[in-house]
Write an enzyme that holds these catalytic residues in place. Structure first.
Site, PDB file in Angstrom:
ATOM      1  N   ARG A 100      42.806  51.717  37.006  1.00 35.54           N
ATOM      2  CA  ARG A 100      42.714  50.254  37.158  1.00 35.54           C
ATOM      3  C   ARG A 100      43.999  49.653  36.587  1.00 35.54           C
ATOM      4  NH1 ARG A 100      42.840  45.505  37.620  1.00 35.54           N
ATOM      5  NH2 ARG A 100      41.094  44.043  37.798  1.00 35.54           N
TER       6      ARG A 100
ATOM      7  N   ARG B 140      37.564  54.877  33.920  1.00 37.22           N
ATOM      8  CA  ARG B 140      38.837  54.672  34.611  1.00 37.22           C
ATOM      9  C   ARG B 140      39.984  54.513  33.614  1.00 37.22           C
ATOM     10  NH1 ARG B 140      37.424  49.718  38.576  1.00 37.22           N
ATOM     11  NH2 ARG B 140      36.868  48.838  36.544  1.00 37.22           N
TER      12      ARG B 140
ATOM     13  N   ASP C  12      44.248  46.621  43.219  1.00 34.38           N
ATOM     14  CA  ASP C  12      44.414  46.879  41.789  1.00 34.38           C
ATOM     15  C   ASP C  12      43.706  48.146  41.324  1.00 34.38           C
ATOM     16  OD1 ASP C  12      41.747  46.064  41.894  1.00 34.38           O
ATOM     17  OD2 ASP C  12      42.213  44.035  41.223  1.00 34.38           O
TER      18      ASP C  12
ATOM     19  N   ASP D  54      44.821  41.050  38.732  1.00 36.94           N
ATOM     20  CA  ASP D  54      43.613  41.014  39.552  1.00 36.94           C
ATOM     21  C   ASP D  54      44.014  40.602  40.956  1.00 36.94           C
ATOM     22  OD1 ASP D  54      40.931  40.907  40.367  1.00 36.94           O
ATOM     23  OD2 ASP D  54      40.796  38.769  39.859  1.00 36.94           O
ATOM     24  N   THR D  55      43.651  41.414  41.956  1.00 33.82           N
ATOM     25  CA  THR D  55      43.954  41.096  43.349  1.00 33.82           C
ATOM     26  C   THR D  55      42.673  40.691  44.068  1.00 33.82           C
ATOM     27  OG1 THR D  55      43.647  43.398  44.067  1.00 33.82           O
ATOM     28  CG2 THR D  55      45.865  42.744  43.372  1.00 33.82           C
TER      29      THR D  55
ATOM     30  N   GLU E  41      39.533  40.691  46.627  1.00 29.11           N
ATOM     31  CA  GLU E  41      38.680  41.835  46.935  1.00 29.11           C
ATOM     32  C   GLU E  41      38.772  42.267  48.393  1.00 29.11           C
ATOM     33  OE1 GLU E  41      37.246  43.481  44.746  1.00 29.11           O
ATOM     34  OE2 GLU E  41      37.254  42.129  43.038  1.00 29.11           O
TER      35      GLU E  41
END
Length: 337
Positions: A151, A201, A137, A156-157, A159
């Site tokens: 971002r 970001r 992500d 959300d992927t 880690e």
């Protein structure tokens, strides 16, 4: 006939100049008159009362002329709003925090351009060139000749590069999927209302040849819908619908029971049942139960190496620990040699 037309054009130009510069012409004429009167009275030794009056009127008409000139209105921008947003991962050099302040940069109502001087095209997207895929992500790109960290919004992927977490299941799959997609064509970044987080970001929906990467990650079960913070909620409804379908089909992250939680991804722990303890000799019927080995539930294998290390290869559909991740060809047999 041609000469008459020429005279008309010249007369029109003269009238236009007179109208446009009327105050200036009157000021000039009065000023010239005042000058001539001054010389005349000086030669005769007379008072200069008329000269002063003419000069005053000349100055007044000059002021009128200057006041009639158009002035450019100053650009007005809305006040900057600050929004709190929770983020999941940052680089090792950045401080990890549970909440992230996102600065909502206002847009000029006339130009529709972001006030950080990053131009947008008519589709509200920025052309970008990939530099590096940091995580499933998170990307590094070049936008308008400037290197930016990006971002992905609302997803959300698992880690892979978090400084305080080990690599999580399907994290590498998400990262490799992103690398494969961004290599297919032109990349564009679509920004929402709030443009950046406190780490600087860009927060964006990433488009590759008019296919949104955020959606694809959800569709293949490689990400969850997360960090829903107004005003960046443009696609949240359709994202949740895509996630619902992936979950129903047990794709990717949804194939591991209780792996996806509201606060992130939690790897299942092995739960071992204690062996049955008896105080007297078992009967024939009970013998098999007494010698039953400890039962392991919620088995999870990270990869085929882990399956082979546990002596469970090949692993079949329905057996503890089986997942489609281990069965690439989908024939129901995982980790075949």
């Amino acid at each position: 006939m041609g000469r008459i037309v020429l005279y008309v054009i010249v007369a029109a130009l003269i009238i236009a100049l007179i109208v446009k510069f009327f105050y200036l012409l009157v000021a000039g004429a009065l000023g010239y008159w005042a000058y001539k009167q001054f010389k005349k009275n000086q030669a005769k030794g007379s008072k200069q009362t008329l000269t002063y009056i003419l000069g005053a009127f000349a100055g007044l008409f000059l002021i009128f002329f200057l006041g009639s000139l158009p002035s450019e209105p100053a650009n007005q921008t809305e006040p900057i709003a600050v929004v709190d947003m929770q983020e999941d991962s940052v680089s090792k050099s950045e401080t990890i925090s549970e909440t992230t302040d996102v600065i909502a940069t206002s847009k000029n109502s006339d130009s529709k351009e972001i006030q950080t001087q990053e131009p947008q095209n008519k589709n509200n997207r920025l052309s970008a060139t990939l530099i590096e895929v940091t995580d499933g992500d998170t990307l590094k790109v070049k936008v308008e000749g400037k290197e930016e960290k990006v971002r992905l919004l609302l997803v959300d992927t698992p880690e892979t590069v978090h400084p305080e977490k080990e690599e999580q299941p399907f994290g590498k799959d998400a990262s490799n999927f992103v690398k494969k997609q961004v290599a297919k064509g032109n990349m564009e970044l679509e920004l929402d209302v709030s443009e950046r987080d406190k780490y600087g970001r860009l927060l964006a929906y990433v488009w590759i040849d008019n296919k949104m990467l955020n959606e694809q990650l959800l569709e293949y079960g490689l990400a969850r819908v997360a960090y829903i913070y107004p005003p960046n909620t443009k696609y949240v409804d359709q994202f949740e619908e895509i996630q619902k379908q992936a979950r129903a089909q047990a794709k990717g992250i949804w194939s591991i029971e209780n792996y996806v939680q509201d606060n992130g991804f939690v790897e299942p722990k092995l739960e071992v049942k204690e062996p049955v303890v008896v105080t007297q000799a078992p009967s024939v019927e009970e013998h098999a139960e007494v010698k039953e080995e400890p039962v392991v539930t919620n088995v999870y294998y990270k990869n085929c190496d882990a399956v082979r290390a546990a002596g469970a290869d090949p692993i079949y559909a329905g057996e503890p620990g089986y997942s489609r991740k281990l069965d690439r060809d989908g024939d129901g047999i995982g980790c075949e040699r």
